[in-house]
Design a protein around this motif. Sequence first.
Motif, short mmCIF file in Angstrom:
data_model
loop_
_atom_site.label_atom_id
_atom_site.label_comp_id
_atom_site.label_asym_id
_atom_site.label_seq_id
_atom_site.Cartn_x
_atom_site.Cartn_y
_atom_site.Cartn_z
N GLY A 19 -3.25 5.47 17.72
CA GLY A 19 -2.23 4.50 18.09
C GLY A 19 -1.15 4.37 17.03
O GLY A 19 -1.19 5.05 16.00
N TYR A 20 -0.20 3.49 17.27
CA TYR A 20 0.98 3.39 16.42
C TYR A 20 0.91 2.24 15.41
O TYR A 20 1.62 2.25 14.41
CB TYR A 20 2.23 3.22 17.29
N ASN A 21 0.05 1.24 15.67
CA ASN A 21 0.05 0.04 14.83
C ASN A 21 -0.40 0.32 13.40
O ASN A 21 0.26 -0.10 12.43
CB ASN A 21 -0.85 -1.03 15.45
N ILE A 22 -1.54 1.00 13.26
CA ILE A 22 -2.10 1.23 11.93
C ILE A 22 -1.19 2.11 11.07
O ILE A 22 -0.91 1.77 9.92
CB ILE A 22 -3.52 1.84 12.04
N PRO A 23 -0.68 3.26 11.58
CA PRO A 23 0.23 4.04 10.74
C PRO A 23 1.49 3.28 10.32
O PRO A 23 2.00 3.48 9.21
CB PRO A 23 0.60 5.24 11.63
N LEU A 24 1.98 2.39 11.19
CA LEU A 24 3.18 1.63 10.87
C LEU A 24 2.96 0.71 9.67
O LEU A 24 3.76 0.69 8.72
CB LEU A 24 3.65 0.82 12.09
N ILE A 25 1.86 -0.04 9.68
CA ILE A 25 1.62 -0.98 8.59
C ILE A 25 1.19 -0.25 7.31
O ILE A 25 1.55 -0.66 6.19
CB ILE A 25 0.59 -2.06 9.00
#
Length: 533
Positions: A174-180
């Motif tokens: 998913g995108y959430n973890i890499p973003l933070i």
Amino acid sequence: MILIKDFLSTMSVADYFSMSSLSGCVSRCRQSRRLVLLIVYVTLLLDNMLLTTVVPIIPNFLRQIENTRKAALLSSVSNINYTCVSRSLSAASNASQDGQGISNVLRHYVMHTSHPLCVNFTGNMSDLSNQTKPENDQEPFADQNIQVGLLLASKAIIQLLVNPFIGPITNRIGYNIPLIVGLVIILVSTVVFAFGESYIVLLVARAVQGIGSSCASVAGMSMLADQYVDDKERGNAMGIALGGLAMGVLIGPPFGGIMFEFAGGKEAPFLILAGLAILDILLQLFALQPKVKRESQEGAPLKTLLSDPYILLAAASLTLGTTSIAMLDPSLPIWMYETMHAVEWQQGMAFLPGSISYLIGTSIFGPLSYRIGRWLSAMIGLFLNGISVICIPFSKTMAHLIAPVFGLGLALGMVDCAMMPHMGYLVDLRHVSVYGSVYAIADIALCLGYAIGPSISGSIVKEIGFNWSMWIIGIINIIYAPFMYFLQNPAAKEEKMVLIMKDPSPVQYITYNQNRYSKPSSDKGTLKTTTTH
């Protein structure tokens, strides 16, 4: 502020009072696409502020380090100056009662040459002064060009190496973890920049930023493509997000130059950026609640996307656009210092017209490029890019730089806001609608520009001069611009067209002749695509 107002405007008065608890308000916030857009906007803003804040700071900070080193060497030589210079200089020494005559010669020698100090020199003071003059007055600037260029390019080089891994990872978790995670790494890099006192430490900090930028940019743009499935809305959203990038580029150089000169050193601007990054991390933890979220379908492999000629054409336009501005990052401040005697804040302010025009370009051409055709927007942008870069060396004053730098920023905005959503559109049309890998390719394309530009800029400027380096990259942009015509009507894969026509999908596909477009059509979940030739 506009994004916050738009989010609040979607809530009616009844909504405000009908929420029985705080949890209802929090849940509504977390489901808002506009809040996701706000988070991506702020993340790109901070990343690019750090990217450009260092542009006016690094050359001057390195110059300070070198001057400190020379001063220390001068101090050590001054303690033995009278034993190093032969008796033939005694007359000059007597002429100056406190020995300042010899001291001045030694000072000139230490500041302008790296050869060993002469022990058995015979002659007069002017002879020694003449021997200590550098053979090439431009050499210190050329060497500094290379140092600054390598430091600025290190971020893009590391980002380039990391991107092929980040794309598939975002598809899987998913995108959430890499973003933070990306923002946390950017925070660490910012703190190291604040307290680093050597070239090597700053080089490491710049490289570490590349890892964070890769995570943040790939995950952020992929998240927007996933949230905004309609092609027109996606273009508008990405135009707004790129406005955050533009704002970072806009604020960074003058912010860095002014703070470095008037706030007593380089720590202040980076500590301010670190504080803003912490606030953004808290916002992400609140809104996104990072967790593993696998995609429902497997995306196309990176190798498959790299073999798509349309994706390669779009990616190459991003590379050329960024290469132009990236070549200016290390060389323009030094060229201004050399030709215009510009001080730190002036060197930073030179990028201001381009930053303003990039913000204008992304704001206007986000929706406009969809109407006139994204291929046409990119073509015009590349033409304008080439002409602007060619005009820069003819500038003799700060005022002369305004028009070409403004044109360069506008051109870059036209290309970016056209090609970034177009990359997602090409994946929708020709592959599987999973966006991690395609935006990894887009980020690779941008990184190529930021890696090639600074790394070769110093060497090219040293060999052929600043003027010819700008003229060559401008001509290349003009030559490549007509190739954007081939993106006018990208062909859909046959198997993809069958899926679009028969299977329900959350994505509204819009195929259009980019001179005149057709609106999306759907019939109870079954999507139809019309192609105009």
